[in-house]
Design a protein around this motif. Structure first.
Motif, PDB file in Angstrom:
ATOM      1  N   LYS A 326       0.801  -1.224   0.000  1.00 49.42           N
ATOM      2  CA  LYS A 326       0.000   0.000   0.000  1.00 49.42           C
ATOM      3  C   LYS A 326       0.840   1.284   0.000  1.00 49.42           C
ATOM      4  O   LYS A 326       0.468   2.272  -0.644  1.00 49.42           O
ATOM      5  N   TYR A 327       1.956   1.254   0.729  1.00 48.47           N
ATOM      6  CA  TYR A 327       2.605   2.530   1.028  1.00 48.47           C
ATOM      7  C   TYR A 327       4.018   2.699   0.466  1.00 48.47           C
ATOM      8  O   TYR A 327       4.442   3.840   0.249  1.00 48.47           O
ATOM      9  N   ALA A 328       4.742   1.620   0.249  1.00 53.71           N
ATOM     10  CA  ALA A 328       6.119   1.765  -0.231  1.00 53.71           C
ATOM     11  C   ALA A 328       6.651   0.417  -0.665  1.00 53.71           C
ATOM     12  O   ALA A 328       5.977  -0.616  -0.515  1.00 53.71           O
ATOM     13  N   ASP A 329       7.879   0.413  -1.179  1.00 54.74           N
ATOM     14  CA  ASP A 329       8.471  -0.829  -1.681  1.00 54.74           C
ATOM     15  C   ASP A 329       9.068  -1.689  -0.580  1.00 54.74           C
ATOM     16  O   ASP A 329       9.227  -2.892  -0.764  1.00 54.74           O
ATOM     17  N   ASP A 330       9.427  -1.079   0.538  1.00 52.27           N
ATOM     18  CA  ASP A 330      10.050  -1.837   1.624  1.00 52.27           C
ATOM     19  C   ASP A 330       9.665  -1.204   2.951  1.00 52.27           C
ATOM     20  O   ASP A 330       8.959  -0.186   3.000  1.00 52.27           O
ATOM     21  N   VAL A 331      10.132  -1.824   4.046  1.00 50.79           N
ATOM     22  CA  VAL A 331       9.760  -1.358   5.381  1.00 50.79           C
ATOM     23  C   VAL A 331      10.282   0.052   5.635  1.00 50.79           C
ATOM     24  O   VAL A 331       9.581   0.890   6.219  1.00 50.79           O
ATOM     25  N   GLU A 332      11.537   0.322   5.198  1.00 54.97           N
ATOM     26  CA  GLU A 332      12.079   1.668   5.388  1.00 54.97           C
ATOM     27  C   GLU A 332      11.203   2.703   4.686  1.00 54.97           C
ATOM     28  O   GLU A 332      10.981   3.803   5.193  1.00 54.97           O
ATOM     29  N   GLY A 333      10.706   2.361   3.487  1.00 51.34           N
ATOM     30  CA  GLY A 333       9.834   3.274   2.764  1.00 51.34           C
ATOM     31  C   GLY A 333       8.517   3.507   3.492  1.00 51.34           C
ATOM     32  O   GLY A 333       7.990   4.623   3.499  1.00 51.34           O
ATOM     33  N   VAL A 334       7.973   2.458   4.122  1.00 54.08           N
ATOM     34  CA  VAL A 334       6.735   2.598   4.895  1.00 54.08           C
ATOM     35  C   VAL A 334       6.952   3.538   6.076  1.00 54.08           C
ATOM     36  O   VAL A 334       6.123   4.417   6.364  1.00 54.08           O
ATOM     37  N   ILE A 335       8.090   3.379   6.764  1.00 55.10           N
ATOM     38  CA  ILE A 335       8.394   4.247   7.907  1.00 55.10           C
ATOM     39  C   ILE A 335       8.543   5.693   7.435  1.00 55.10           C
ATOM     40  O   ILE A 335       8.063   6.632   8.087  1.00 55.10           O
ATOM     41  N   ALA A 336       9.215   5.885   6.271  1.00 51.92           N
ATOM     42  CA  ALA A 336       9.369   7.238   5.729  1.00 51.92           C
ATOM     43  C   ALA A 336       8.019   7.832   5.347  1.00 51.92           C
ATOM     44  O   ALA A 336       7.768   9.028   5.555  1.00 51.92           O
ATOM     45  N   TRP A 337       7.124   7.002   4.774  1.00 51.02           N
ATOM     46  CA  TRP A 337       5.781   7.480   4.427  1.00 51.02           C
ATOM     47  C   TRP A 337       5.055   7.967   5.676  1.00 51.02           C
ATOM     48  O   TRP A 337       4.392   9.004   5.657  1.00 51.02           O
ATOM     49  N   ALA A 338       5.183   7.207   6.759  1.00 50.39           N
ATOM     50  CA  ALA A 338       4.519   7.594   8.006  1.00 50.39           C
ATOM     51  C   ALA A 338       5.071   8.916   8.540  1.00 50.39           C
ATOM     52  O   ALA A 338       4.317   9.780   8.998  1.00 50.39           O
ATOM     53  N   ASP A 339       6.400   9.089   8.471  1.00 49.65           N
ATOM     54  CA  ASP A 339       6.997  10.348   8.941  1.00 49.65           C
ATOM     55  C   ASP A 339       6.489  11.524   8.110  1.00 49.65           C
ATOM     56  O   ASP A 339       6.153  12.589   8.653  1.00 49.65           O
ATOM     57  N   HIS A 340       6.433  11.322   6.780  1.00 50.69           N
ATOM     58  CA  HIS A 340       5.941  12.386   5.914  1.00 50.69           C
ATOM     59  C   HIS A 340       4.461  12.670   6.197  1.00 50.69           C
ATOM     60  O   HIS A 340       4.032  13.839   6.188  1.00 50.69           O
ATOM     61  N   ALA A 341       3.693  11.619   6.436  1.00 46.98           N
ATOM     62  CA  ALA A 341       2.258  11.793   6.701  1.00 46.98           C
ATOM     63  C   ALA A 341       2.037  12.601   7.977  1.00 46.98           C
ATOM     64  O   ALA A 341       1.143  13.448   8.038  1.00 46.98           O
TER      65      ALA A 341
END
Length: 582
Positions: A326-341
């Motif tokens: 849903k949010y990114a290609d990997d776990v680091e990307g998901v964490i970055a998406w959350a920070d940006h959100a």
């Protein structure tokens, strides 16, 4: 200073080199000989617009090369910028610049021996040379240019104040725009915020950790292959140090064999002491083998095929994969998406509390901007008085003794959709408009330059302004392209005198048709046409002594061979020489 300028294939100039000097360089020649091409070449060298129509058909390209030598702090700044961009500065501190324009309109630039964007030439040119010509007279009529000139004249402390104002204005404008956008787009912001919150809630429930997916992948590998790993570790452990599963008392492990080898060698050290060193190395190997055996034993004790743990990892990895889909290609990307959100949510907040806080910031910053704008205005008014007085003094010396220049600081007129503070119209450069006005004679009204000055007067006003600016720094090389147009007589002599004064602190290049101006030059260059071939070309040569007097006689009366004209020219040169030495 610009030491040398070579121009090839530009207009009527086929190939010529101008060797320039410090002080004042005068460039003269018959009408149509190509004097303007020299200024055009300078413009190209320092990033000006390339006009393919000026390129000679043969050889099909125009090239301008220049050698620039600087000193002091300006040299450090320019040379550092060039070297940072990959160019090279010669050992003597000079740097080579070049610009090539083809007949098809393609343009290339080189700085310090490296190919560079043309913008690099422009950047260098803005710091080292200022060109003044008929087009610059139009430029000086623009209010924004007049304001910029006054700010430069006001000095470094004023420029620091102006920079502080601009920073405050930028912050205030950002808050004003943010507040207006939150109020105007409240519904859209709320919808976007709800979607972000849903995503953050889902991510928070899973709570992914950096590098977790890699750690879980490695652990799954171990659990899925636990039996094979156990067998390999047990066999290795038994081979090294026996182990709990060893049953054959006659089977020797690596530890026992190394111990036997060590004791055997030690027994013979009395015969050959050299064996002691080998025995010591075997002991080191035995220690290493013992450490590995111990670690294998610990590994075996921790190795366990735990079906429940494996199932839990499968579930955890499935949850992480759901997030990465849903949010990114990997776990680091998901964490970055959350920070940006989370950051985005703060910007989307349209609650009364946030709007109230922003309104407080707006009021506070508006007060700062208004206060700083008032200080900037006061500084400009003070500088305008000094500037007006000094320029008027210079005009008196340029045969305009009854004329005065006034710098008027006016309240700024707000542009469309621009915010205001109370009744104060503010912009990025303050709350002021600057207008240079000329009082042509006592009793005459103060009129803007474009309305109150003739062509010749405008040339002298611009020269007077440049003379005043010379004391306030600016580029070290000044180029004047026929700014003496429409001037003659005593005014022409005064222009020459002023240019010579500028040349004490600056390198001056002046293209002129006035002998009174050319007589003050430290170096006189003549652009001459050659019509002997099938194609007319022009070149530049330095004239001295008799040749210089002949050129001035030509400029005086069109009679270079006239004894009377040459005598007049020599007298003019003598007067200019006395003036410069005085």
């Amino acid at each position: 200073m610009l030491e040398e300028l070579r121009i090839t294939g530009l207009g009527v100039i086929d190939d010529t080199t101008l060797r320039l000097t410090t002080g004042m360089n005068a460039i003269t020649g018959e009408t149509g000989a190509g004097k303007t091409m020299v200024v055009t070449g300078l413009g190209l060298l320092f990033g000006g617009r390339a006009d393919a129509g000026r390129v000679r058909a043969d050889p099909g390209r125009a090239m301008v090369e220049g050698r620039l030598r600087l000193d002091g702090r300006l040299a450090d700044a320019v040379q550092t910028r060039i070297t940072d961009a990959g160019g090279e500065v010669d050992d003597d501190g000079s740097v080579l610049l070049s610009r090539t324009v083809t007949i098809e309109g393609r343009s290339r630039a080189h700085v310090g021996g490296r190919s560079m964007p043309v913008s690099m030439l422009t950047e260098v040119g803005e710091q080292v040379v200022a060109v003044h010509g008929q087009s610059d007279q139009l430029r000086i009529l623009r209010p924004a240019e007049q304001r910029a000139q006054l700010d430069r004249y006001a000095g470094p402390e004023h420029e620091k104040l102006l920079a502080t104002y601009r920073q405050a204005f930028s912050q205030w404008r950002a808050v004003v725009d943010d507040l207006a956008d939150r109020r105007r787009n409240a519904r859209e912001r709320t919808q976007e915020a709800e979607l972000l919150k849903l995503g953050l809630d889902e991510i928070s429930r899973v709570d992914p950790q950096p590098g977790e997916d890699d750690d879980l992948r490695a652990e799954v590998q171990r659990l899925e292959h636990a039996e094979g790993l156990r067998t390999a570790a047990a066999v290795a452990s038994q081979a090294l140090a026996g182990g709990v599963e060893a049953t054959d008392d006659d089977t020797l492990d690596a530890t026992q064999l190394l111990g036997t080898a060590k004791r055997t060698l030690e027994a013979q050290t009395g015969v050959d002491p050299g064996l002691a060193e080998l025995a010591g190395r075997i002991e080191e190997a035995a220690t290493l083998v013992a450490d590995v055996a111990s670690e294998l034993s610990a590994y075996l004790s921790q190795l366990d095929a735990d079906p429940a743990r494996l199932e839990m990892i499968y579930e955890r990895r499935a949850a992480l994969r759901a997030l990465t889909r849903k949010y990114a290609d990997d776990v680091e990307g998901v964490i970055a998406w959350a920070d940006h959100a989370r950051s985005r949510l703060a910007l989307l907040d349209t609650s009364d509390e946030v709007l109230e806080e922003l309104e407080k910031d707006r009021v506070r910053l508006a007060g700062q901007v208004a206060e700083l704008a008032g200080r900037v205005t006061a500084a400009r008014v003070e500088a305008a008085g000094r500037f007006s007085e000094q320029v008027s003094v210079e005009l008196a010396g340029l045969a305009m003794p009854h004329s005065r220049v006034e710098i008027v600081v006016l309240a700024r007129t707000p542009g469309r959709d621009e915010p205001v503070i109370g009744e104060l119209a503010v912009g990025p450069d303050g709350a002021d408009e600057i207008e240079i006005r000329l009082i042509a004679h006592p009793g005459a009204p103060a009129l803007p330059l474009q309305k109150g000055a003739s062509g010749g007067e405008l040339s002298r006003v611009m020269l007077a302004i440049e003379v005043v600016f010379a004391g306030a720094g600016g580029p070290p090389t000044l180029v004047f392209d026929e700014v003496d147009a429409g001037v003659g007589g005593q005014a022409a002599v005064e222009i020459g005198r002023r240019l010579a004064r500028l040349a004490r602190t600056h390198q001056v290049l002046v293209v002129t048709h006035l002998p009174q101006v050319a007589a003050f030059a430290d170096r006189h260059l003549v652009v001459a046409k050659d019509t002997g071939g099938a194609i007319t070309t022009s070149g530049v040569k330095i004239v001295e002594e008799t040749d210089r007097a002949r050129e001035l006689a030509r400029m005086l009366a069109g009679l270079p061979d006239s004894d009377l004209g040459i005598a007049h020219a020599e007298e003019l040169l003598a007067v200019a020489d006395r003036e410069k030495r005085g």
